[in-house]
Structures are given as structure tokens and as C-alpha cells.
Enzyme design. Sequence first.
Site, mmCIF file in Angstrom:
data_model
loop_
_atom_site.group_PDB
_atom_site.id
_atom_site.type_symbol
_atom_site.label_atom_id
_atom_site.label_comp_id
_atom_site.label_asym_id
_atom_site.label_seq_id
_atom_site.Cartn_x
_atom_site.Cartn_y
_atom_site.Cartn_z
ATOM 1 N N ARG A 236 -19.675 11.102 9.135
ATOM 2 C CA ARG A 236 -21.028 11.611 8.847
ATOM 3 C C ARG A 236 -21.938 11.001 9.897
ATOM 4 O O ARG A 236 -22.070 9.777 9.984
ATOM 5 C CB ARG A 236 -21.478 11.215 7.442
ATOM 6 C CG ARG A 236 -22.973 11.427 7.233
ATOM 7 C CD ARG A 236 -23.424 11.280 5.806
ATOM 8 N NE ARG A 236 -22.999 12.419 4.998
ATOM 9 C CZ ARG A 236 -23.519 12.728 3.810
ATOM 10 N NH1 ARG A 236 -24.462 11.965 3.285
ATOM 11 N NH2 ARG A 236 -23.077 13.771 3.148
ATOM 12 N N HIS B 115 -22.585 21.158 7.280
ATOM 13 C CA HIS B 115 -22.034 20.378 6.171
ATOM 14 C C HIS B 115 -20.917 21.213 5.525
ATOM 15 O O HIS B 115 -21.065 21.715 4.410
ATOM 16 C CB HIS B 115 -23.155 20.072 5.179
ATOM 17 C CG HIS B 115 -22.848 18.971 4.214
ATOM 18 N ND1 HIS B 115 -21.693 18.218 4.280
ATOM 19 C CD2 HIS B 115 -23.558 18.487 3.157
ATOM 20 C CE1 HIS B 115 -21.704 17.321 3.295
ATOM 21 N NE2 HIS B 115 -22.819 17.463 2.608
ATOM 22 N N GLN C 209 -19.452 20.637 1.941
ATOM 23 C CA GLN C 209 -20.392 21.044 0.890
ATOM 24 C C GLN C 209 -20.244 22.537 0.603
ATOM 25 O O GLN C 209 -20.152 22.949 -0.558
ATOM 26 C CB GLN C 209 -21.822 20.724 1.342
ATOM 27 C CG GLN C 209 -22.875 21.076 0.319
ATOM 28 C CD GLN C 209 -22.728 20.261 -0.952
ATOM 29 O OE1 GLN C 209 -22.683 19.053 -0.895
ATOM 30 N NE2 GLN C 209 -22.641 20.916 -2.089
ATOM 31 N N ASP D 93 -32.176 23.016 -1.095
ATOM 32 C CA ASP D 93 -31.849 21.676 -0.592
ATOM 33 C C ASP D 93 -33.176 20.955 -0.376
ATOM 34 O O ASP D 93 -34.253 21.563 -0.496
ATOM 35 C CB ASP D 93 -31.059 21.822 0.735
ATOM 36 C CG ASP D 93 -30.562 20.492 1.296
ATOM 37 O OD1 ASP D 93 -30.605 19.483 0.557
ATOM 38 O OD2 ASP D 93 -30.146 20.456 2.468
ATOM 39 N N CYS E 296 -27.185 21.003 -3.302
ATOM 40 C CA CYS E 296 -26.124 20.110 -2.811
ATOM 41 C C CYS E 296 -26.332 18.675 -3.296
ATOM 42 O O CYS E 296 -25.382 17.902 -3.318
ATOM 43 C CB CYS E 296 -26.057 20.160 -1.291
ATOM 44 S SG CYS E 296 -27.569 19.615 -0.498
ATOM 45 N N ARG F 201 -16.645 18.802 -4.894
ATOM 46 C CA ARG F 201 -16.449 18.165 -3.585
ATOM 47 C C ARG F 201 -15.104 17.439 -3.578
ATOM 48 O O ARG F 201 -14.371 17.452 -2.592
ATOM 49 C CB ARG F 201 -17.584 17.168 -3.303
ATOM 50 C CG ARG F 201 -18.948 17.800 -3.061
ATOM 51 C CD ARG F 201 -18.994 18.526 -1.727
ATOM 52 N NE ARG F 201 -18.674 17.643 -0.631
ATOM 53 C CZ ARG F 201 -19.546 16.827 -0.017
ATOM 54 N NH1 ARG F 201 -20.803 16.820 -0.389
ATOM 55 N NH2 ARG F 201 -19.153 16.045 0.985
HETATM 56 N N1 NVA Z 1 -29.857 18.591 4.276
HETATM 57 C C1 NVA Z 1 -29.576 17.314 3.640
HETATM 58 C C2 NVA Z 1 -28.261 17.374 2.917
HETATM 59 C C3 NVA Z 1 -27.875 16.132 2.181
HETATM 60 C C4 NVA Z 1 -26.532 16.219 1.535
HETATM 61 C C5 NVA Z 1 -29.562 16.218 4.693
HETATM 62 O O1 NVA Z 1 -28.999 16.431 5.774
HETATM 63 O O2 NVA Z 1 -30.123 15.157 4.421
HETATM 64 N N1 CP Z 2 -24.233 16.536 -1.113
HETATM 65 C C1 CP Z 2 -23.931 15.437 -0.409
HETATM 66 O O1 CP Z 2 -23.318 15.475 0.676
HETATM 67 O O2 CP Z 2 -24.343 14.279 -1.006
HETATM 68 P P1 CP Z 2 -24.331 12.819 -0.355
HETATM 69 O O3 CP Z 2 -25.373 12.800 0.729
HETATM 70 O O4 CP Z 2 -24.669 11.883 -1.481
HETATM 71 O O5 CP Z 2 -22.968 12.545 0.211
#
Ligand code: NVA
Ligand code: CP
Length: 314
Positions: free
Chosen positions: A103, A130, A133, A225, A265, A284
Amino acid sequence: MTKPNDFLSIKDFTPQQIRRFLHLASAIKLQSQAYAEALKGKTLALIFEKPSLRTRVTFDVGIHQLGGFSLYLSPAEINLGKRESVYDVAKNLERMVQGIMIRTFAHEIMAKMAEYASIPVINGLTDYSHPCQAMADFLTIFEVKSRLRGVKVAFIGDGNNVAHSLMFAGAQVGAHVWVATPPGYEPNADAVRWAEKRALETSGSCTVTNDAVAAATGADVIYTDVWASMGQEAEIAQRRKAFAPFQVNDGLVGRARPEAVFLHCLPAHRGEEVSVVFQQAENRLHVQKAIMLELMKEVGVGVSTDLELQAAEN
Ligand code: NVA
Ligand code: CP
């Protein structure tokens, strides 16, 4: 560059391969015990440059449930690109573990990791996409709607990483994905073009609009989101203003089909009634077990040094 055993983007697969992952995820969910030794002795490194609850826990628990191990590496431990280059991290890890989940911020960092590492690399979220997800999203949609082809999914909010992967996955399974954003926050134009093109082959569609009501009307699924993603903290005030008319409220939900479900998400930034988001979060675990299984089953676990030494002495 993507290797055949990476999971970097939903775009890298055929519609059949995406359905295969979803099918395997359903099988694993139903009969977890049957897969308890599928990745016996294998280790997955979890590289996190951003915070996480769901991604960390579901990969961690998922690899253990498949008989393997996980290794959590926080931003402070690796300090990717500063303390150590992406190349060196990849070349070290490929000799120590059998897979990498990453990540990070720039999508290119993850792509480089995949190019340099000989072992499978899984995208656990970048600024661009993502994919894990979206796999969980469509598994959830299948569970609650009993179909994927022709389902109308309205994503209302920011044309961000989650929106991109939702568009890609929707195009792969023949869904009608609508993305409604304020002007200036539309998804990446190349991403839209790819989804439109793939959707032509699957009888789905991808529609981008600035009209949230048009997107929500007749939708089977309403999805949103956060308005400011991780790394966009400095823009929170400005985004709050821009996204206010795109808030998923009773008025907007009222335009959807009566049996529509709401997806997010998570994490969510406000208290609101949400329908299947925890089922979505649990999924997930199951889709990622399917992804790890498909990617890592061929990667060998190194021969014990003791045995090699004994053989050399004899
Ligand atoms: N769009 C959000 C998703 C978190 C799972 C982010 O990138 O922070
Ligand atoms: N939805 C998701 O990826 O959650 P986290 O940021 O908690 O991993």
C-alpha cells in the site's frame, strides 16, 4: 511491468479471470477449512506506507488461514525510496518471502516493485487504484443481487482510486457503472476510456457525469467513499465545500431502486445508516485469499540450509 502472477490492476485480467477470482472467493468463503494448508509455510510481506484497518487485518488473517505467515512492515521500518530504494527492497524480499502486498502513494512505486521482484506483488491501494476493494465490492453485489451483469452501480463522490477500480471491475463483469463527481474531480480520462472500451465487450457501460441525481436514478447499488483520501489532508476544507452537493442523503437514495443497497469501502467519516458495508468489509478476506492462492501457489519455499549442508557433507 506486470508479471502474470501479480495483482496490480483489474485491467490486467480478462473478464473470465476476474469471474474466476470471484468464484474461488465464494468457494473459500463457504469452505475455508478445505484451503487451510493451501499456502503452507509461505510468507507474505505487507508493506504499508499509509494507515489501514481492513487491508492489514484481512491480508494478515487471510494468509494465516491458508497456512502461511505474514510480516507487517510499517512506513517507519522500510522508509521506501529514502532509507532504501524500491529496487533493493524488492531484491531483498524476493529471497526471504514468497509474496509482497504493498500500500503506497504513487502507483509507479508499486509498479516498480512488481517489475523488480520475481515474486508476486499485490496492490493493497495506491493513489490510482484499489483493486482488492473492487473485488470485494462485486462479490458483495453478487451475494445480495444474485447477478453482476446489468446491475447499475452509482458511485457518487470523488473520482478517486476506489472509483477507478470500481469502473474497471464493473466493465469486466458487464455492470453499468455511473460515476458522479463535482466538476474538476472526475476520474482519470484514460481509466474512463479503458472501462468504456472493455464494457463494450461485456454489455456493460461506464458513464461519468456531474449529475448525482442522474447517476442515482434507478440504481441497484449506491456507493461512496471519503471526500479527501489519504494524502489529501491539506485539501479537506476545500473538498468539503465541493462535495457537499454530492452527499449521499435520503433524497439521493430515494432515487435508487427500492431494494438498492448502499456500499462504502470504509473508513467512513460520518455516522450514517449503512446497509451491507460490514459484509463488504468481510469479503475483503475471502477475495484476497483467492488472490493469494492463485498468485502464490506456484512460488516455492526455499530448501532448508541444514539439508543442503548435510547433503554437501555426505
Ligand atoms: N479513497 C480512500 C480509500 C480508503 C480505503 C483513500 O485512498 O484514502
Ligand atoms: N477499505 C480499506 O481498504 O480499508 P483500510 O484503509 O482500513 O485498509
